[in-house]
Design a protein around this motif. Structure first.
Motif, PDB file in Angstrom:
ATOM      1  N   TYR A 253       0.823  -1.204   0.000  1.00 41.28           N
ATOM      2  CA  TYR A 253       0.000   0.000   0.000  1.00 41.28           C
ATOM      3  C   TYR A 253       0.860   1.259   0.000  1.00 41.28           C
ATOM      4  N   ASN A 254       2.115   1.132   0.429  1.00 44.41           N
ATOM      5  CA  ASN A 254       3.019   2.281   0.435  1.00 44.41           C
ATOM      6  C   ASN A 254       3.788   2.444  -0.873  1.00 44.41           C
ATOM      7  N   VAL A 255       4.018   1.349  -1.596  1.00 49.34           N
ATOM      8  CA  VAL A 255       4.835   1.440  -2.816  1.00 49.34           C
ATOM      9  C   VAL A 255       4.013   1.412  -4.103  1.00 49.34           C
ATOM     10  N   ALA A 256       2.787   0.914  -4.043  1.00 50.51           N
ATOM     11  CA  ALA A 256       1.943   0.849  -5.243  1.00 50.51           C
ATOM     12  C   ALA A 256       0.879   1.945  -5.161  1.00 50.51           C
ATOM     13  N   PRO A 257       0.982   3.007  -5.959  1.00 52.89           N
ATOM     14  CA  PRO A 257       0.010   4.109  -5.899  1.00 52.89           C
ATOM     15  C   PRO A 257      -1.421   3.643  -6.125  1.00 52.89           C
ATOM     16  N   GLU A 258      -1.588   2.600  -6.940  1.00 49.34           N
ATOM     17  CA  GLU A 258      -2.929   2.063  -7.159  1.00 49.34           C
ATOM     18  C   GLU A 258      -2.925   0.557  -6.936  1.00 49.34           C
ATOM     19  N   LYS A 304       8.135  -7.492  12.224  1.00 55.27           N
ATOM     20  CA  LYS A 304       8.225  -6.353  13.147  1.00 55.27           C
ATOM     21  C   LYS A 304       8.342  -5.051  12.372  1.00 55.27           C
ATOM     22  N   GLN A 305       9.123  -5.052  11.303  1.00 58.61           N
ATOM     23  CA  GLN A 305       9.281  -3.858  10.479  1.00 58.61           C
ATOM     24  C   GLN A 305       7.966  -3.473   9.812  1.00 58.61           C
ATOM     25  N   LEU A 306       7.219  -4.477   9.366  1.00 60.53           N
ATOM     26  CA  LEU A 306       5.966  -4.209   8.673  1.00 60.53           C
ATOM     27  C   LEU A 306       4.841  -3.788   9.614  1.00 60.53           C
ATOM     28  N   ASN A 307       5.071  -3.876  10.917  1.00 61.21           N
ATOM     29  CA  ASN A 307       4.081  -3.375  11.868  1.00 61.21           C
ATOM     30  C   ASN A 307       3.991  -1.854  11.831  1.00 61.21           C
ATOM     31  N   ASN A 308       5.025  -1.228  11.299  1.00 62.17           N
ATOM     32  CA  ASN A 308       5.031   0.228  11.149  1.00 62.17           C
ATOM     33  C   ASN A 308       4.290   0.583   9.856  1.00 62.17           C
ATOM     34  N   PRO A 309       3.140   1.259   9.939  1.00 63.55           N
ATOM     35  CA  PRO A 309       2.359   1.553   8.726  1.00 63.55           C
ATOM     36  C   PRO A 309       3.054   2.501   7.755  1.00 63.55           C
ATOM     37  N   ASN A 310       4.144   3.133   8.176  1.00 60.51           N
ATOM     38  CA  ASN A 310       4.884   4.020   7.285  1.00 60.51           C
ATOM     39  C   ASN A 310       6.061   3.330   6.608  1.00 60.51           C
ATOM     40  N   MET A 311       6.186   2.029   6.830  1.00 58.45           N
ATOM     41  CA  MET A 311       7.353   1.304   6.327  1.00 58.45           C
ATOM     42  C   MET A 311       7.105   0.739   4.933  1.00 58.45           C
ATOM     43  N   ALA A 312       8.167   0.780   4.138  1.00 61.43           N
ATOM     44  CA  ALA A 312       8.129   0.167   2.808  1.00 61.43           C
ATOM     45  C   ALA A 312       9.432  -0.586   2.592  1.00 61.43           C
ATOM     46  N   LEU A 313       9.343  -1.766   2.041  1.00 64.36           N
ATOM     47  CA  LEU A 313      10.527  -2.524   1.657  1.00 64.36           C
ATOM     48  C   LEU A 313      10.861  -2.089   0.235  1.00 64.36           C
ATOM     49  N   CYS A 314      11.965  -1.395   0.084  1.00 65.22           N
ATOM     50  CA  CYS A 314      12.221  -0.738  -1.199  1.00 65.22           C
ATOM     51  C   CYS A 314      13.395  -1.333  -1.962  1.00 65.22           C
ATOM     52  N   PRO A 315      13.127  -2.151  -2.956  1.00 65.14           N
ATOM     53  CA  PRO A 315      14.223  -2.672  -3.774  1.00 65.14           C
ATOM     54  C   PRO A 315      14.667  -1.634  -4.807  1.00 65.14           C
ATOM     55  N   HIS A 316      15.937  -1.293  -4.806  1.00 61.80           N
ATOM     56  CA  HIS A 316      16.480  -0.368  -5.797  1.00 61.80           C
ATOM     57  C   HIS A 316      17.299  -1.106  -6.846  1.00 61.80           C
ATOM     58  N   PHE A 317      17.299  -2.445  -6.766  1.00 60.12           N
ATOM     59  CA  PHE A 317      18.020  -3.264  -7.728  1.00 60.12           C
ATOM     60  C   PHE A 317      19.507  -2.931  -7.797  1.00 60.12           C
ATOM     61  N   SER A 318      20.069  -2.694  -6.622  1.00 62.01           N
ATOM     62  CA  SER A 318      21.517  -2.518  -6.511  1.00 62.01           C
ATOM     63  C   SER A 318      21.938  -3.054  -5.160  1.00 62.01           C
ATOM     64  N   ALA A 319      23.006  -3.841  -5.145  1.00 61.68           N
ATOM     65  CA  ALA A 319      23.430  -4.470  -3.892  1.00 61.68           C
ATOM     66  C   ALA A 319      23.739  -3.446  -2.821  1.00 61.68           C
ATOM     67  N   SER A 320      24.150  -2.232  -3.218  1.00 56.90           N
ATOM     68  CA  SER A 320      24.508  -1.217  -2.234  1.00 56.90           C
ATOM     69  C   SER A 320      23.329  -0.356  -1.825  1.00 56.90           C
TER      70      SER A 320
END
Length: 327
Positions: A253-258, A304-320
């Protein structure tokens, strides 16, 4: 008798709380002039916090029309919004932003449900070696991860080089079906640098934190790594469980606008693979027998991280660049 009285007391407490809650809702609407959905939309920014509250409000409404709004087809979302605003006696012209906000959140809600069905369909479809599309995907996985090494045969011990258990990978897909293969191939193709690095690391002998003398004394000359493909299928299972339980709603819900799509799920898998790899190294296991313990510990950390409603797991497709961010 005591048990009966306790149950009766709990029942009356429930009724009291429910009546109090409805009374507060009624009074709040009278004071503010806004219904609950209006207050949610106006008081919360786009994202998981707002959509989760809207989803809860609709699901627990007394109105069947509102309850059914969370399960309409995507092409019926606009009509559902019109029906909601008519039922709530909300004027479209004087509340233009409300319709836009409700539509965005409702698309996320029905999109999540559709994504769950799509993922479940892939999970239930077994790998079929007689299916040319399945075989093509599997061979593409090999070519992507081992571009300079030709495969000597469809059934070959070479498959162990990318982390399958035996000479025929089809047997390893039983638990997650085609979903496991789709995720591995997506990781290899769309986050190739990271995938190749993780594969390389998983195959390397890794000297533990113990001294060289202790290392040689214990004869720990085997790689303290893991089987890349098998772990990928296992992390697919972890991602699937997050989706089914609803825990992944916060992220999507945080990363997909629709509407969340299969691509969003696969990007999340890439993130989880990279983060698990780092976590595995940090935990410094003695051998592969510690896999389940570390995997469960990693799972709890993500939850535990996803319990925060402001959290997003953000893949940037770079190891760093793969990391968690607060919106």
């Amino acid at each position: 008798m005591k048990h009966f009285l306790r149950v009766l007391t709990q029942f009356f407490v429930f009724l009291y709380c429910k009546c109090l809650w409805r009374t507060l809702k009624f009074m709040t609407r009278k004071v503010t002039g806004r219904c609950e959905l209006q207050r949610i939309c106006y008081n919360n920014k786009p994202g998981a916090r707002r959509t989760l509250k809207i989803e809860s409000s609709l699901q627990f409404s007394k109105s069947e029309l509102l309850q059914s709004a969370v399960s309409v087809p995507p092409d019926s979302v606009e009509k559902a919004i019109d029906d909601i605003m008519t039922l709530k006696r909300i004027n479209h012209d004087s509340n233009p932003q409300l319709g836009i906000s409700l539509q965005a959140s409702l698309l996320q809600i029905v999109g999540y449900r559709n994504l769950l069905m799509e993922v479940e369909k892939l999970r239930r479809e077994p790998y079929d070696s007689e299916n040319s599309e399945h075989e093509e995907m599997l061979l593409k996985l090999w070519k992507t991860l081992r571009p300079d090494t030709p495969l000597t045969g469809r059934v070959s011990k070479q498959w162990c080089e990318i982390g399958f258990q035996g000479s025929d990978p089809k047997t390893d897909f039983r638990g997650m079906g085609l979903l496991g293969l789709h995720n591995l191939l997506y990781f290899a193709e769309h986050d190739k640098t990271t995938a190749l690095q993780v594969l390389h690391d998983s195959l390397q002998p890794r000297q533990s934190k113990m001294s060289k003398v202790e290392w040689e004394k214990k004869k720990l000359d085997k790689a303290i790594g893991y089987s890349f493909a098998i772990v990928g299928i296992n992390i697919t299972d972890l991602a699937y469980s997050l989706l089914v339980s609803g825990a992944m709603k916060t992220h999507l819900y945080n990363v997909a606008p629709e509407m969340p799509s299969l691509m969003h799920f696969q990007q999340t898998f890439c993130y989880l693979m990279h983060e698990f790899h780092k976590f595995w190294i940090e935990q410094d296991p003695c051998d592969i027998m510690e896999f389940n313990r570390i995997r469960n510990k990693f799972h709890r950390r993500v939850l535990k991280q996803l319990n925060n409603p402001n959290m997003a797991l953000c893949p940037h497709f770079s190891a760093s660049d793969l990391h968690l961010v607060n919106l």
